[in-house]
Design a protein around this motif. Structure first.
Motif, PDB file in Angstrom:
ATOM      1  N   ILE A 222       0.585   0.455   6.556  1.00 46.62           N
ATOM      2  CA  ILE A 222      -0.370  -0.580   5.982  1.00 46.62           C
ATOM      3  C   ILE A 222      -1.660   0.252   5.775  1.00 46.62           C
ATOM      4  CG2 ILE A 222      -2.013  -2.295   6.891  1.00 46.62           C
ATOM      5  CD1 ILE A 222       0.236  -4.136   7.418  1.00 46.62           C
ATOM      6  N   ASP A 223      -2.060   1.149   6.767  1.00 41.76           N
ATOM      7  CA  ASP A 223      -3.171   1.976   6.790  1.00 41.76           C
ATOM      8  C   ASP A 223      -3.240   2.932   5.640  1.00 41.76           C
ATOM      9  OD1 ASP A 223      -4.241   0.485   8.895  1.00 41.76           O
ATOM     10  OD2 ASP A 223      -3.736   2.345  10.370  1.00 41.76           O
ATOM     11  N   VAL A 224      -2.013   3.489   5.258  1.00 40.47           N
ATOM     12  CA  VAL A 224      -1.881   4.361   3.967  1.00 40.47           C
ATOM     13  C   VAL A 224      -2.059   3.517   2.855  1.00 40.47           C
ATOM     14  CG1 VAL A 224      -0.284   5.603   2.903  1.00 40.47           C
ATOM     15  CG2 VAL A 224      -0.493   5.913   5.441  1.00 40.47           C
ATOM     16  N   VAL A 225      -1.481   2.291   2.513  1.00 40.09           N
ATOM     17  CA  VAL A 225      -1.738   1.722   1.375  1.00 40.09           C
ATOM     18  C   VAL A 225      -2.962   1.060   1.348  1.00 40.09           C
ATOM     19  CG1 VAL A 225      -1.139  -0.752   0.490  1.00 40.09           C
ATOM     20  CG2 VAL A 225       0.611   0.572   1.392  1.00 40.09           C
ATOM     21  N   ARG A 226      -3.767   0.902   2.082  1.00 38.11           N
ATOM     22  CA  ARG A 226      -5.175   0.380   2.041  1.00 38.11           C
ATOM     23  C   ARG A 226      -6.066   1.504   1.687  1.00 38.11           C
ATOM     24  NH1 ARG A 226      -5.827  -1.351   6.860  1.00 38.11           N
ATOM     25  NH2 ARG A 226      -5.657  -3.552   6.466  1.00 38.11           N
ATOM     26  N   ARG A 227      -5.636   2.738   2.280  1.00 37.07           N
ATOM     27  CA  ARG A 227      -6.352   3.880   1.729  1.00 37.07           C
ATOM     28  C   ARG A 227      -6.398   4.405   0.534  1.00 37.07           C
ATOM     29  NH1 ARG A 227      -4.107   7.879   4.873  1.00 37.07           N
ATOM     30  NH2 ARG A 227      -4.681   6.708   6.845  1.00 37.07           N
ATOM     31  N   HIS A 228      -5.332   4.376  -0.114  1.00 35.45           N
ATOM     32  CA  HIS A 228      -4.934   4.748  -1.410  1.00 35.45           C
ATOM     33  C   HIS A 228      -4.911   3.788  -2.515  1.00 35.45           C
ATOM     34  CE1 HIS A 228      -4.078   8.951   0.284  1.00 35.45           C
ATOM     35  NE2 HIS A 228      -3.063   8.295   1.107  1.00 35.45           N
ATOM     36  N   PRO A 233      -1.395  -5.476  -0.377  1.00 35.56           N
ATOM     37  CA  PRO A 233      -0.613  -6.487  -1.090  1.00 35.56           C
ATOM     38  C   PRO A 233      -0.262  -7.468  -0.173  1.00 35.56           C
ATOM     39  CG  PRO A 233       0.008  -4.642  -1.940  1.00 35.56           C
ATOM     40  CD  PRO A 233      -0.729  -4.067  -0.944  1.00 35.56           C
ATOM     41  N   LEU A 234      -0.066  -8.771  -0.453  1.00 35.68           N
ATOM     42  CA  LEU A 234       0.319  -9.656   0.415  1.00 35.68           C
ATOM     43  C   LEU A 234       1.690  -9.689   1.025  1.00 35.68           C
ATOM     44  CD1 LEU A 234      -0.503 -12.778   1.473  1.00 35.68           C
ATOM     45  CD2 LEU A 234       0.591 -13.672  -0.952  1.00 35.68           C
TER      46      LEU A 234
END
Length: 252
Positions: A222-228, A233-234
């Motif tokens: 989740i942290d990786v997705v948020r950063r990039h 996403p829901l």
């Protein structure tokens, strides 16, 4: 491996720690590839039968060491930095390549000089049930990448120039260093090239980090997705917790 006439096409890093029972199959699959490779085993100081396996392959290895290190990500960076081939990858010691895998990936990158990396389809072998199923892998798109990791690490190959441009894997990550790397390669150098064929097998067993530390893996992803991607996403909030539970139940 010091022969100056030997020009490896692919540098393969093999990080390992106490997985001697799997390591031989991994190395066998690499050396069965029909292209010149240089292989570095970076072992974290195993106390099982790993050293005996390494000694069995020592004459064909470009290098190896067995000592305490800073973890898997550090070991991967170290091993790849030791090589000189124009294409690089890593194969965890409990996974294996299928015949012709590296040749297919090299061909894909040669066909598309703009792509920093190529990847293909991968099987998932669940050791406890002896079942094999395809990993969810799709042709590259940013939207799909944000929903889940659509690239399966054992079936990947990266240009060394691209690897060096982004600095290899992030050594502060211990669960999702591969997912983060795919994002950084894409953001810095462009879309990844998809090869629509099965190239490798991922072995799922009780000792893997994704089995023993699922919640930590989920949070790091989740942290990786948020950063990039700029947001999460829901789907991550709704579907992934169930997936963590479901996959845990499937192991029993």
């Amino acid at each position: 491996m010091d022969n100056p006439l030997y020009m490896p096409l692919v540098t393969v890093a093999v990080p390992s720690y106490n997985q001697g029972r799997y390591l031989n199959a991994a190395l066998e699959s690499i050396f069965a590839q029909d292209i010149p490779v240089e292989v570095y085993v970076a072992d974290g100081g195993s106390t099982d039968g790993t050293i005996e396996v390494i000694r069995r392959w020592e004459e064909r290895l470009a290098g190896w060491r067995s000592s305490k290190d800073m973890g898997q990500s550090s070991a991967i960076n170290e091993a790849i930095a030791s090589g000189r081939a124009p294409f690089v990858c890593w194969l965890n010691s409990d996974d294996w390549l299928l015949p012709g895998a590296l040749k297919s990936l090299v061909a894909a990158l040669q066909h598309n000089p703009a792509a920093p990396m190529a990847y293909g389809r991968v099987w998932n072998y669940v050791e406890s049930t002896k079942r094999t199923n395809p990993v969810f892998v799709r042709p590259f798109s940013e939207w799909w990448m944000a929903q889940l990791c659509i690239v399966s690490q054992p079936g990947t190959l990266i240009r060394r120039t691209a690897w060096e441009a982004v600095g290899g894997v992030d050594e502060t990550l211990h669960m999702t260093m591969d997912y983060d790397l795919w994002w950084r390669l894409y953001k810095a150098l462009g879309p990844l090239e998809f090869v629509d064929t099965f190239l490798a097998t991922n072995r799922e067993h009780p000792e893997t980090k994704t089995s023993t530390r699922r919640k930590a893996h989920y949070q790091e992803a989740i942290d990786v997705v948020r950063r990039h991607y700029g947001r999460v996403p829901l789907k991550w909030w709704l579907a992934q917790p169930y997936s963590v539970w479901y996959r845990s139940m499937m192991r029993h």
